[in-house]
Motif scaffolding. Structure first.
Motif, PDB file in Angstrom:
ATOM      1  N   PRO A  20       0.774  -1.283   0.045  1.00  0.00           N
ATOM      2  CA  PRO A  20       0.112   0.329  -0.034  1.00  0.00           C
ATOM      3  C   PRO A  20       0.817   1.499  -0.149  1.00  0.00           C
ATOM      4  O   PRO A  20       2.067   1.238   0.769  1.00  0.00           O
ATOM      5  CB  PRO A  20      -0.994  -0.125   1.145  1.00  0.00           C
ATOM      6  CG  PRO A  20      -0.790  -1.688   1.399  1.00  0.00           C
ATOM      7  CD  PRO A  20       0.245  -2.146   1.096  1.00  0.00           C
ATOM      8  N   ARG A  21       0.225   2.228  -0.648  1.00  0.00           N
ATOM      9  CA  ARG A  21       0.873   3.528  -0.664  1.00  0.00           C
ATOM     10  C   ARG A  21       0.840   4.297   0.521  1.00  0.00           C
ATOM     11  O   ARG A  21      -0.114   4.422   1.198  1.00  0.00           O
ATOM     12  CB  ARG A  21       0.409   4.434  -2.029  1.00  0.00           C
ATOM     13  CG  ARG A  21       0.979   3.915  -3.336  1.00  0.00           C
ATOM     14  CD  ARG A  21       0.650   4.744  -4.331  1.00  0.00           C
ATOM     15  NE  ARG A  21      -0.962   4.397  -4.733  1.00  0.00           N
ATOM     16  CZ  ARG A  21      -1.704   5.396  -5.373  1.00  0.00           C
ATOM     17  NH1 ARG A  21      -1.228   6.447  -5.751  1.00  0.00           N
ATOM     18  NH2 ARG A  21      -2.858   5.086  -5.537  1.00  0.00           N
ATOM     19  N   SER A  22       2.040   5.198   0.927  1.00  0.00           N
ATOM     20  CA  SER A  22       1.793   5.935   2.183  1.00  0.00           C
ATOM     21  C   SER A  22       1.066   7.315   1.817  1.00  0.00           C
ATOM     22  O   SER A  22       0.786   8.199   2.721  1.00  0.00           O
ATOM     23  CB  SER A  22       3.104   6.063   2.870  1.00  0.00           C
ATOM     24  OG  SER A  22       4.005   6.642   1.840  1.00  0.00           O
ATOM     25  N   ALA A  40     -11.845   7.251   5.331  1.00  0.00           N
ATOM     26  CA  ALA A  40     -12.368   6.156   4.887  1.00  0.00           C
ATOM     27  C   ALA A  40     -11.243   5.294   4.218  1.00  0.00           C
ATOM     28  O   ALA A  40     -11.086   4.039   4.557  1.00  0.00           O
ATOM     29  CB  ALA A  40     -13.309   6.208   3.682  1.00  0.00           C
ATOM     30  N   LEU A  41     -10.386   5.902   3.390  1.00  0.00           N
ATOM     31  CA  LEU A  41      -9.232   5.300   2.924  1.00  0.00           C
ATOM     32  C   LEU A  41      -8.236   4.581   3.703  1.00  0.00           C
ATOM     33  O   LEU A  41      -7.777   3.417   3.667  1.00  0.00           O
ATOM     34  CB  LEU A  41      -8.341   6.114   1.949  1.00  0.00           C
ATOM     35  CG  LEU A  41      -7.319   5.438   0.963  1.00  0.00           C
ATOM     36  CD1 LEU A  41      -7.799   4.199   0.268  1.00  0.00           C
ATOM     37  CD2 LEU A  41      -6.689   6.465   0.319  1.00  0.00           C
ATOM     38  N   ARG A  42      -8.065   5.352   4.778  1.00  0.00           N
ATOM     39  CA  ARG A  42      -7.122   5.052   6.040  1.00  0.00           C
ATOM     40  C   ARG A  42      -7.565   3.880   6.758  1.00  0.00           C
ATOM     41  O   ARG A  42      -6.852   2.873   6.931  1.00  0.00           O
ATOM     42  CB  ARG A  42      -6.818   6.015   6.846  1.00  0.00           C
ATOM     43  CG  ARG A  42      -5.811   6.068   8.007  1.00  0.00           C
ATOM     44  CD  ARG A  42      -5.841   6.919   9.088  1.00  0.00           C
ATOM     45  NE  ARG A  42      -7.442   6.914   9.473  1.00  0.00           N
ATOM     46  CZ  ARG A  42      -7.865   8.051  10.603  1.00  0.00           C
ATOM     47  NH1 ARG A  42      -7.201   8.984  10.848  1.00  0.00           N
ATOM     48  NH2 ARG A  42      -9.019   7.819  10.838  1.00  0.00           N
ATOM     49  N   ASN A  43      -8.961   3.736   6.948  1.00  0.00           N
ATOM     50  CA  ASN A  43      -9.500   2.760   7.680  1.00  0.00           C
ATOM     51  C   ASN A  43      -9.642   1.516   6.956  1.00  0.00           C
ATOM     52  O   ASN A  43      -9.251   0.488   7.504  1.00  0.00           O
ATOM     53  CB  ASN A  43     -10.808   3.066   8.110  1.00  0.00           C
ATOM     54  CG  ASN A  43     -10.715   4.249   9.258  1.00  0.00           C
ATOM     55  OD1 ASN A  43     -10.036   4.190  10.106  1.00  0.00           O
ATOM     56  ND2 ASN A  43     -11.944   4.939   9.456  1.00  0.00           N
ATOM     57  N   VAL A  44      -9.914   1.647   5.587  1.00  0.00           N
ATOM     58  CA  VAL A  44      -9.962   0.308   5.053  1.00  0.00           C
ATOM     59  C   VAL A  44      -8.625  -0.366   4.994  1.00  0.00           C
ATOM     60  O   VAL A  44      -8.433  -1.522   4.942  1.00  0.00           O
ATOM     61  CB  VAL A  44     -10.291   0.842   3.675  1.00  0.00           C
ATOM     62  CG1 VAL A  44     -10.027  -0.588   2.656  1.00  0.00           C
ATOM     63  CG2 VAL A  44     -12.018   0.989   3.669  1.00  0.00           C
ATOM     64  N   LEU A  46      -6.165  -0.248   6.924  1.00  0.00           N
ATOM     65  CA  LEU A  46      -5.801  -0.587   8.047  1.00  0.00           C
ATOM     66  C   LEU A  46      -6.588  -1.882   8.692  1.00  0.00           C
ATOM     67  O   LEU A  46      -5.982  -2.836   8.674  1.00  0.00           O
ATOM     68  CB  LEU A  46      -6.041   0.316   9.331  1.00  0.00           C
ATOM     69  CG  LEU A  46      -5.927   0.014  10.852  1.00  0.00           C
ATOM     70  CD1 LEU A  46      -4.575  -0.634  10.969  1.00  0.00           C
ATOM     71  CD2 LEU A  46      -6.419   1.026  11.755  1.00  0.00           C
ATOM     72  N   TRP A  47      -7.859  -2.015   8.121  1.00  0.00           N
ATOM     73  CA  TRP A  47      -8.651  -3.035   8.313  1.00  0.00           C
ATOM     74  C   TRP A  47      -8.039  -4.290   7.519  1.00  0.00           C
ATOM     75  O   TRP A  47      -8.172  -5.212   7.709  1.00  0.00           O
ATOM     76  CB  TRP A  47     -10.150  -2.682   7.688  1.00  0.00           C
ATOM     77  CG  TRP A  47     -11.295  -3.772   7.973  1.00  0.00           C
ATOM     78  CD1 TRP A  47     -11.925  -4.222   8.957  1.00  0.00           C
ATOM     79  CD2 TRP A  47     -11.343  -4.505   6.944  1.00  0.00           C
ATOM     80  NE1 TRP A  47     -12.748  -5.051   8.833  1.00  0.00           N
ATOM     81  CE2 TRP A  47     -12.499  -5.437   7.399  1.00  0.00           C
ATOM     82  CE3 TRP A  47     -11.027  -5.089   5.464  1.00  0.00           C
ATOM     83  CZ2 TRP A  47     -12.986  -6.541   6.550  1.00  0.00           C
ATOM     84  CZ3 TRP A  47     -11.682  -6.008   4.764  1.00  0.00           C
ATOM     85  CH2 TRP A  47     -12.593  -6.822   5.431  1.00  0.00           C
ATOM     86  N   ALA A 123      -7.646   5.918  -8.452  1.00  0.00           N
ATOM     87  CA  ALA A 123      -6.451   4.921  -8.338  1.00  0.00           C
ATOM     88  C   ALA A 123      -6.364   4.265  -6.763  1.00  0.00           C
ATOM     89  O   ALA A 123      -6.288   3.017  -6.483  1.00  0.00           O
ATOM     90  CB  ALA A 123      -5.270   5.272  -8.760  1.00  0.00           C
ATOM     91  N   HIS A 124      -6.493   5.078  -5.978  1.00  0.00           N
ATOM     92  CA  HIS A 124      -6.379   4.776  -4.631  1.00  0.00           C
ATOM     93  C   HIS A 124      -7.542   4.076  -4.423  1.00  0.00           C
ATOM     94  O   HIS A 124      -7.315   2.904  -3.383  1.00  0.00           O
ATOM     95  CB  HIS A 124      -6.226   6.023  -3.621  1.00  0.00           C
ATOM     96  CG  HIS A 124      -5.104   6.581  -3.337  1.00  0.00           C
ATOM     97  ND1 HIS A 124      -4.041   6.132  -2.712  1.00  0.00           N
ATOM     98  CD2 HIS A 124      -4.905   7.743  -3.657  1.00  0.00           C
ATOM     99  CE1 HIS A 124      -2.979   6.885  -2.679  1.00  0.00           C
ATOM    100  NE2 HIS A 124      -3.355   7.914  -2.957  1.00  0.00           N
TER     101      HIS A 124
END
Length: 426
Positions: A20-22, A40-44, A46-47, A123-124
């Motif tokens: 995953p990209r930072s 939302a992207l951060r949580n997904v 991590l999940w 893309a993300h």
């Protein structure tokens, strides 16, 4: 066979997804929506990276502020209401929510962003869908496509990794549709990167695989790409044969037929300097496409053919259309402007040649458009040396026959509403 080629035989060896990209490049939307998408992207991610039994300790139920951010985002983008509901449930019950639901929510954001030209956010979230539901081959194909389309630093190598993974997944789960999408997408990526042998291999494998399994239209798409690749590199006899195969396999009213006609004009007829036959099939394609990016490209080609045929009024009309649309739809702007410059050269308008080639060159370099870049450099050299355009020529009999068949088919073509197929990007 090179190691980086998708391999059908490795059924149980699925290439890993790229890390995953930072960098979360989702901030080119409204402030409230950007914050919501970032969360939302951060949580997904991590999940997806946390084992199921440990997920309850990694998440807390959303606080009121988070719920307000999501609610405001839905006001800005009502189409994403269900996706944000899933993102909320991910925090509430991270151990119970399914990979399928999280993947679908991310994919919905990807589709929403892609349709609006928000290529980096698209893309993300395409990648996030593939991380969340890692066994879904279609999500991996879409991740490959979106990384290739975004065309920013490092994403092309990520695109290759996703296509390789997508092909292996599609073979494992016997998804013929996704295996063909992965192969043609990988071929297109290799073509963009200048790896012509690898691109040919992927396209030919896709064409044969599609035809063998009765998917004639998908075979037509692969032969279409093979045609453009061969023609671009001067293999004209092979290009004509691939174009003929694509023409025979496309349904009569297929939505991609005008694209084949345009490509045949620009890659083959204009290479023969056969401007008038090119005009006969480019003119009707302009009214048979509803993709603004494609219309920009066709307008440039029309200007080139009109200039080569010494029709200044038609050149100017196509020039105006391309200049009106190019700033709004940049995917093919470099190619379109370089084509206009080529038409201006045929008319002896050297100031226009220099202006358009100079405008197109940095765009082509930014998007790694090698064809447009080399055309611009050739045109700028022609300006310095005063080298005129080559005279109008005549294609050989086989090339002209395919041109006539395309023109006749376009005359009968009824358009998207009755098309037999759907336009798909590889």
């Amino acid at each position: 066979m090179p190691q980086n080629e998708p391999r059908e035989g490795r059924r149980h060896c699925i290439p890993p997804a790229p890390q995953p990209r930072s960098d979360f490049d989702v901030l080119n939307v409204s402030d409230s929506l950007a914050i919501a998408l970032w969360r939302a992207l951060r949580n997904v991610l991590l999940w997806a990276d946390t084992e199921q039994e440990r997920r309850p300790r990694a998440f807390r139920p959303p606080i009121s502020r988070t719920l307000e951010v999501y609610a405001t985002a839905v006001e800005d983008a009502p189409e994403l209401a269900r996706a944000f509901e899933t993102f909320t449930n991910l925090q509430r019950e991270p151990e119970r929510i399914s990979a399928v639901d999280v993947g679908r929510a991310c994919h919905a954001v990807y589709v929403w962003a892609d349709r609006r030209g928000l290529l980096e956010p698209a893309a993300h979230f395409a990648e996030a869908a593939a991380y969340a539901d890692p066994e879904h081959p279609a999500f991996a194909v879409d991740a490959g496509w979106s990384c290739r389309r975004a065309h920013v630093g490092g994403l092309l190598s990520r695109s290759a990794a996703w296509y390789q993974r997508a092909f292996a997944l599609s073979v494992r789960y016997r998804s013929r549709h996704d295996s063909l999408r992965a192969l043609t997408g990988y071929g297109a990526l290799m073509q963009e990167l200048g790896n012509v042998p690898e691109a040919k291999r992927a396209y030919l494998k896709a064409a044969r695989r599609a035809f063998r399994t009765g998917r004639k239209r998908r075979a037509a798409v692969a032969y279409h790409y093979l045609f453009a690749l061969e023609a671009e590199h001067g293999e004209l006899a092979a290009a004509v044969e691939h174009a003929r195969r694509a023409f025979r396999l496309y349904p009569i009213h297929d939505v991609r037929l005008p694209y084949l006609a345009h490509d045949y004009a620009v890659f083959l007829l204009i290479r023969y300097n056969a401007y008038r036959p090119a005009l006969r099939i480019v003119r009707p394609t302009l009214t048979k496409m509803d993709d603004p990016d494609a219309i920009v490209m066709v307008a440039g080609t029309l200007a080139w053919a009109a200039g080569g045929a010494s029709l200044p009024e038609q050149f100017q009309a196509a020039e105006r259309l391309a200049l009106e649309l190019a700033p709004l739809h940049k995917a093919h702007a470099a190619s379109s402007l370089s084509a206009i410059a080529s038409g201006a050269r045929a008319l002896g308008e050297w100031n226009s040649v220099h202006r358009y080639a100079s405008m197109a060159l940095p765009m082509a370099q930014e998007r790694l458009d090698r064809w447009a870049e080399s055309t611009c450099l050739e045109l700028l050299a022609a300006v310095d040396e005063g080298t005129p355009a080559p005279p109008e020529g005549v294609p050989d009999a086989q090339a002209l026959e395919v041109s006539r068949r395309l023109a006749a088919r376009l005359f009968r073509w009824r358009g998207r509403g009755r098309a037999s197929g759907q336009r798909e990007m590889p």
